[in-house]
Write an enzyme that holds these catalytic residues in place. Structure first.
Site, PDB file in Angstrom:
ATOM      1  CG  ASP A  15      -2.102   0.852   1.123  1.00  0.00           C
ATOM      2  OD1 ASP A  15      -2.277   1.487   0.056  1.00  0.00           O
ATOM      3  OD2 ASP A  15      -2.873   0.934   2.095  1.00  0.00           O
ATOM      4  CG  ASN A  63      -7.902  -2.291  -5.571  1.00  0.00           C
ATOM      5  OD1 ASN A  63      -6.947  -3.047  -5.450  1.00  0.00           O
ATOM      6  ND2 ASN A  63      -8.220  -1.404  -4.634  1.00  0.00           N
TER       7      ASN A  63
HETATM    8  C1  IPE Z   1      -1.377   0.129  -3.474  1.00  0.00           C
HETATM    9  O1  IPE Z   1      -1.177   1.498  -3.399  1.00  0.00           O
HETATM   10  C2  IPE Z   1      -1.590  -0.211  -4.917  1.00  0.00           C
HETATM   11  C3  IPE Z   1      -2.283  -1.442  -5.261  1.00  0.00           C
HETATM   12  C4  IPE Z   1      -1.868  -2.600  -4.853  1.00  0.00           C
HETATM   13  C5  IPE Z   1      -3.437  -1.347  -6.175  1.00  0.00           C
HETATM   14  P1  IPE Z   1      -2.388   2.530  -3.403  1.00  0.00           P
HETATM   15  O2  IPE Z   1      -2.757   2.857  -4.805  1.00  0.00           O
HETATM   16  O3  IPE Z   1      -3.513   2.000  -2.576  1.00  0.00           O
HETATM   17  O4  IPE Z   1      -1.715   3.772  -2.734  1.00  0.00           O
HETATM   18  P2  IPE Z   1      -2.411   4.882  -1.813  1.00  0.00           P
HETATM   19  O5  IPE Z   1      -3.126   4.157  -0.709  1.00  0.00           O
HETATM   20  O6  IPE Z   1      -3.352   5.647  -2.683  1.00  0.00           O
HETATM   21  O7  IPE Z   1      -1.266   5.713  -1.324  1.00  0.00           O
HETATM   22 MG    MG Z   2      -4.145   2.334  -0.641  1.00  0.00          MG
END
Ligand code: IPE
Ligand code: MG
Length: 239
Positions: A15, A63
């Site tokens: 993350d 997601n």
């Molecule tokens: C994790 O980073 C990415 C995935 C595994 C899709 P994020 O995209 O959730 O990053 P933040 O939480 O916005 O910083």
């Molecule tokens: Mg995230």
């Protein structure tokens, strides 16, 4: 109690890619690309640590609610990564597993992931489990459907965790011992819930693209210091 000091199975909830990019004034996708670079580097580190199973949360069933451009970009990154890193995975004597649902994924991506599984299925030294379009609850529902469809054992009163767990995406994979979540969030976010029933959980403020061998070592040290009891008493009669 049995407390091996090295986790056999490490699961990482990666993350913070978005925040990493934001802090640099870059688009979120640049953060995801940096995340892939961190993945390649850390794959080697974990591979060399003696841990045998590494699970990574790449894309959750939730997601899809992100902006279309970001979802599209992520899918492109997965497709490229599945293609470009295939040789590296093969060279690293690693068995690749994909967990998640085919539902909604591009057929070409599903094909690539399945091919990579097929090509590496004779390996056993190290296992890389990539969760794409994965949700823990979704996995349980899919497993329940498969089990009911198979009616095996025929009588539901004979269903046990042992025979149910054979229908999960992780049927050949042992339980998670150590969970690592980066970026300071302290949640499991529907990742491998059944497999994490007894896992130790390590949270680090480090954003995923900044994750290094040093951060991994902190997680291992944390794990080694834990007393894993799995529901037994904290103090045994002998002590
Ligand atoms: C994790 O980073 C990415 C995935 C595994 C899709 P994020 O995209 O959730 O990053 P933040 O939480 O916005 O910083
Ligand atoms: Mg995230």
């Amino acid at each position: 109690m049995d407390s091996p000091s090295l986790p056999g199975h490490v699961a990482i909830i990666l993350d913070g890619n978005g925040r990493w990019a934001q802090r640099r004034g870059l688009p979120r996708l640049a953060g995801h690309r940096a995340g892939v670079r961190a993945l390649r580097k850390n794959f080697k580190i974990v591979r060399q640590s003696g841990t045998r199973y590494l699970s990574l949360f790449g894309f959750s069933t939730e997601n899809w609610n992100r902006p279309t451009d970001e979802v599209r970009g992520l899918m492109r990154i997965f497709l490229n990564a599945a293609q470009r890193n295939a040789k590296e995975i093969l060279d690293a004597r690693t068995r690749f597993h994909w967990i998640g649902s085919e539902n909604g994924l591009a057929p070409i991506l599903v094909r690539r992931l399945r091919q990579l599984e097929e090509k590496t299925k004779q390996e056993d030294e190290f296992h890389l489990i990539l969760a794409i379009n994965y949700g823990g609850r979704d996995e349980v529902v899919r497993a329940a459907r498969r089990m009911a469809g198979n009616a095996s054992p025929a009588n539901p009163s004979q269903w046990t965790w042992e025979n149910f767990s054979k229908y999960l995406d992780t049927r050949d994979i042992p339980d998670v011992d150590l969970v690592i979540r980066t970026s300071g969030e302290q949640r499991l976010s529907n990742f491998m819930l059944m497999q994490m029933a007894y896992a130790e959980i390590f949270f680090t403020p480090t954003l995923w693209p900044d994750f290094t061998g040093e951060t991994f070592q902190q997680a291992l040290d944390f794990y080694a210091s834990r007393d894993r009891r799995r529901g037994t008493a904290a103090i045994s009669d002998e002590t």
